[in-house]
Design a protein around this motif. Structure first.
Motif, PDB file in Angstrom:
ATOM      1  N   GLY A 125       0.733  -1.157  -0.143  1.00 18.44           N
ATOM      2  CA  GLY A 125      -0.165  -0.051   0.038  1.00 18.44           C
ATOM      3  C   GLY A 125       0.830   1.243   0.032  1.00 18.44           C
ATOM      4  N   ALA A 126       0.391   2.465  -0.165  1.00 17.74           N
ATOM      5  CA  ALA A 126       0.897   3.708  -0.258  1.00 17.74           C
ATOM      6  C   ALA A 126       0.717   4.592   1.019  1.00 17.74           C
ATOM      7  CB  ALA A 126       0.250   4.545  -1.494  1.00 17.74           C
ATOM      8  N   ARG A 164      -1.044   2.285  -8.417  1.00 18.69           N
ATOM      9  CA  ARG A 164      -1.656   1.278  -7.397  1.00 18.69           C
ATOM     10  C   ARG A 164      -1.490   0.031  -7.666  1.00 18.69           C
ATOM     11  NH1 ARG A 164      -5.843   5.318  -8.421  1.00 18.69           N
ATOM     12  NH2 ARG A 164      -6.382   3.936 -10.259  1.00 18.69           N
ATOM     13  N   GLU A 165      -1.282  -0.449  -8.815  1.00 22.27           N
ATOM     14  CA  GLU A 165      -1.190  -1.871  -8.965  1.00 22.27           C
ATOM     15  C   GLU A 165       0.278  -2.127  -8.287  1.00 22.27           C
ATOM     16  OE1 GLU A 165      -0.974  -2.291 -13.232  1.00 22.27           O
ATOM     17  OE2 GLU A 165      -3.239  -1.623 -13.469  1.00 22.27           O
ATOM     18  N   LEU A 204      -4.228   7.687  -5.101  1.00 19.73           N
ATOM     19  CA  LEU A 204      -3.822   6.339  -4.834  1.00 19.73           C
ATOM     20  C   LEU A 204      -4.275   5.652  -3.662  1.00 19.73           C
ATOM     21  CD1 LEU A 204       0.256   7.468  -5.426  1.00 19.73           C
ATOM     22  CD2 LEU A 204      -1.448   6.330  -7.159  1.00 19.73           C
ATOM     23  N   GLY A 205      -5.237   6.128  -2.939  1.00 18.43           N
ATOM     24  CA  GLY A 205      -5.743   5.698  -1.738  1.00 18.43           C
ATOM     25  C   GLY A 205      -4.625   5.553  -0.837  1.00 18.43           C
ATOM     26  N   ALA A 206      -3.770   6.770  -0.705  1.00 19.42           N
ATOM     27  CA  ALA A 206      -2.714   6.618   0.238  1.00 19.42           C
ATOM     28  C   ALA A 206      -2.889   7.170   1.655  1.00 19.42           C
ATOM     29  CB  ALA A 206      -1.428   7.201  -0.318  1.00 19.42           C
ATOM     30  N   ALA A 211      -1.800   6.861 -11.941  1.00 16.92           N
ATOM     31  CA  ALA A 211      -1.938   6.550 -10.936  1.00 16.92           C
ATOM     32  C   ALA A 211      -2.576   5.072 -10.610  1.00 16.92           C
ATOM     33  CB  ALA A 211      -3.068   7.348 -10.291  1.00 16.92           C
ATOM     34  N   ASP A 212      -2.997   4.481 -11.804  1.00 15.44           N
ATOM     35  CA  ASP A 212      -3.409   2.929 -12.124  1.00 15.44           C
ATOM     36  C   ASP A 212      -2.163   2.198 -11.949  1.00 15.44           C
ATOM     37  OD1 ASP A 212      -6.030   3.380 -12.325  1.00 15.44           O
ATOM     38  OD2 ASP A 212      -6.083   3.630 -14.439  1.00 15.44           O
ATOM     39  N   THR A 249       7.888   2.072 -11.626  1.00 15.31           N
ATOM     40  CA  THR A 249       6.921   0.848 -11.230  1.00 15.31           C
ATOM     41  C   THR A 249       7.084  -0.387 -11.728  1.00 15.31           C
ATOM     42  OG1 THR A 249       5.584   1.693 -13.241  1.00 15.31           O
ATOM     43  CG2 THR A 249       5.120   2.804 -11.026  1.00 15.31           C
ATOM     44  N   ALA A 278      -0.136  -2.499  -4.653  1.00 11.75           N
ATOM     45  CA  ALA A 278      -0.588  -3.670  -4.155  1.00 11.75           C
ATOM     46  C   ALA A 278       0.153  -4.765  -3.630  1.00 11.75           C
ATOM     47  CB  ALA A 278      -1.951  -3.944  -5.025  1.00 11.75           C
TER      48      ALA A 278
END
Length: 260
Positions: A93-94, A221-222, A242-244, A217-218, A192, A225
């Motif tokens: 996670g971020a 995020r990948e 990023l749901g960070a 961002a996709d 990434t 995970a």
């Protein structure tokens, strides 16, 4: 850090038990835990007159390691940037370092990357690090595709797919002929895709339009995970992409607790 263990299905009380304790300190280079990193010591008998010798059984368990900054102090000249700062990395996670300019956000990334050494405290990372800097730092004599494939282990098909997703159609064009936004996207693809155990991103969305941010961002995020990701941003919306979790930093050199 020390934990006691028991075995299920043992009908009688265990009169003695064993503890596992760390024998080696985690290193910055590649701190993987192995069986050789532990030793077994005997604990004193359990009080209360329990019978001995019936079931002296212990099940091995690995203590959870601490990765990140542990009470780190760092100065530039006489100016303190970080003071007894602690940052715990997630397993995946971020997290987003968030705070005023000059509070040490980029310094934290450089410490985690091994580019700086702390004055005191410890820096521990879970393995190899990949980083996207504020500048793209691409290799000017290579084209976009070869820049992304430069880290060992990146396959051609992976690189081509990432660049296509990011809208880089001229993969064989020298990066010196790309725009600033295109170069930034190539740098994100390289970071990434690089095999790593920790991903560091310093303002990764700088210079990107909204559509490019969404695609970048996709990709991030990948990757996040699977491995922990630490990024620096000045906009809360970028962290939200990023749901960070936000990790506040202050100008007095402290790092706060991660917030949702």
């Amino acid at each position: 850090m020390l934990k006691a263990f028991h075995a299920e299905g043992v009908s009688r009380k265990v009169a003695s038990f064993r503890l596992l304790t760390l024998r080696k300190n985690l290193s910055l280079t590649y701190p993987l835990l192995k069986l050789a990193d532990y030793k077994v010591i005997s604990a004193p008998p359990i009080p209360g007159g329990l019978s001995r010798g019936v079931a002296d059984i212990s099940l091995p368990i690995v203590a959870e390691p601490f990765f990140g900054l542990d009470c780190v102090t760092f100065r530039r000249g006489v100016r303190p940037i970080l003071k007894d700062a602690t940052l715990r990395l997630p397993a995946s996670g971020a997290i987003c370092l968030f705070g005023p300019s000059g509070c040490g956000k980029t310094t934290v990334l450089h410490l985690l990357a091994g580019l700086l050494e702390p004055e005191s405290g410890q820096v521990r990372v879970p393995g190899p690090v990949a980083m996207a800097f504020q500048e793209d730092r691409l290799l000017p004599w290579l084209d976009a595709l070869d820049n992304v494939r430069f880290p060992p282990g990146v396959e051609r098909a992976q690189a081509e797919k990432a660049l296509e997703r990011l809208g880089i159609g001229e993969m064989r064009k020298p990066v010196t002929g790309l725009s600033g936004g295109q170069r930034a996207r190539v740098a994100i693809a390289r970071a990434t895709l690089a095999p790593c155990a920790l991903l560091l991103l310093d303002e990764p969305f700088r210079g990107l339009d909204e559509a490019a941010r969404e695609v970048a961002a996709d990709l991030i995020r990948e990757r996040a995970a699977v491995v922990p990701c630490v990024l620096v941003a000045h906009d809360r919306a970028e962290a939200a992409l990023l749901g960070a979790k936000l990790v506040p930093m202050t100008s007095d050199g402290t790092i706060g607790v991660a917030q949702d």
